[in-house]
Design a protein around this motif. Structure first.
Motif, PDB file in Angstrom:
ATOM      1  N   VAL A  39       0.850  -1.199   0.000  1.00 34.36           N
ATOM      2  CA  VAL A  39       0.000   0.000   0.000  1.00 34.36           C
ATOM      3  C   VAL A  39       0.885   1.248   0.000  1.00 34.36           C
ATOM      4  CG1 VAL A  39      -1.687   1.337   1.356  1.00 34.36           C
ATOM      5  CG2 VAL A  39      -1.996  -1.138   1.053  1.00 34.36           C
ATOM      6  N   SER A  78       2.502   1.597  -3.424  1.00 30.18           N
ATOM      7  CA  SER A  78       1.532   2.087  -4.400  1.00 30.18           C
ATOM      8  C   SER A  78       1.351   3.596  -4.297  1.00 30.18           C
ATOM      9  CB  SER A  78       0.176   1.406  -4.202  1.00 30.18           C
ATOM     10  OG  SER A  78       0.246   0.038  -4.467  1.00 30.18           O
ATOM     11  N   VAL A 131      -1.463   3.021  -8.003  1.00 28.27           N
ATOM     12  CA  VAL A 131      -2.646   2.522  -7.297  1.00 28.27           C
ATOM     13  C   VAL A 131      -3.452   1.665  -8.262  1.00 28.27           C
ATOM     14  CG1 VAL A 131      -4.746   3.193  -6.075  1.00 28.27           C
ATOM     15  CG2 VAL A 131      -2.643   4.541  -5.799  1.00 28.27           C
ATOM     16  N   THR A 153      -4.020  -2.728  -4.702  1.00 26.48           N
ATOM     17  CA  THR A 153      -3.901  -1.729  -3.625  1.00 26.48           C
ATOM     18  C   THR A 153      -5.193  -1.678  -2.823  1.00 26.48           C
ATOM     19  OG1 THR A 153      -2.456  -0.416  -5.059  1.00 26.48           O
ATOM     20  CG2 THR A 153      -3.357   0.670  -3.102  1.00 26.48           C
ATOM     21  N   VAL A 199      -2.069   6.930  -0.827  1.00 23.78           N
ATOM     22  CA  VAL A 199      -2.954   6.359  -1.851  1.00 23.78           C
ATOM     23  C   VAL A 199      -4.155   7.251  -2.094  1.00 23.78           C
ATOM     24  CG1 VAL A 199      -4.566   4.443  -2.284  1.00 23.78           C
ATOM     25  CG2 VAL A 199      -2.227   3.961  -1.522  1.00 23.78           C
TER      26      VAL A 199
END
Length: 112
Positions: free
Chosen positions: A28, A31, A37, A41, A106
């Motif tokens: 995560v 990403s 992303v 993710t 993210v």
């Protein structure tokens, strides 16, 4: 199986699950840092949120920790997992902080 063997089995499984979830948390973060992303993710975020809900349901303890209590009287934080005691003690704080950082990245990438 003896109590010691059952505890060993729980420690092994617990460590494998922990390693998987840490890998998901790091993915995560990756990403968010690299602006890559993707579906994985979001699945990862869902898995970590799900793990958080499980911890809440079990009084902030992993269900495997609850099971392992039946086979050990140890007061150490790592009695149920193959981690250094200091990491087992601060595990939730460390990896929740890393996850929140990744989640913020993210969400920023997704919204911009």
């Amino acid at each position: 199986m003896s109590k010691a063997q059952k505890l060993l089995a729980i420690k092994f499984v617990h460590t494998l699950i922990w390693a998987f979830l840490v890998t998901v948390i790091l993915y995560v973060v990756y990403s968010g840092l690299t602006d890559t992303v993707d579906l994985y993710t979001w699945i990862g975020i869902g898995l970590i949120v799900g793990e958080g809900l499980i911890l809440v349901l079990f009084g902030m303890s992993c269900p495997l920790t609850v099971m392992a209590r039946n086979y050990s009287d140890s007061e150490k934080d790592n009695f149920d997992i193959f981690l250094p005691n200091w990491l087992a003690k601060y595990n939730k704080l460390i990896f929740t902080s890393i996850f929140v950082f990744g989640l913020i990245l993210v969400l920023y990438r997704w919204l911009s």
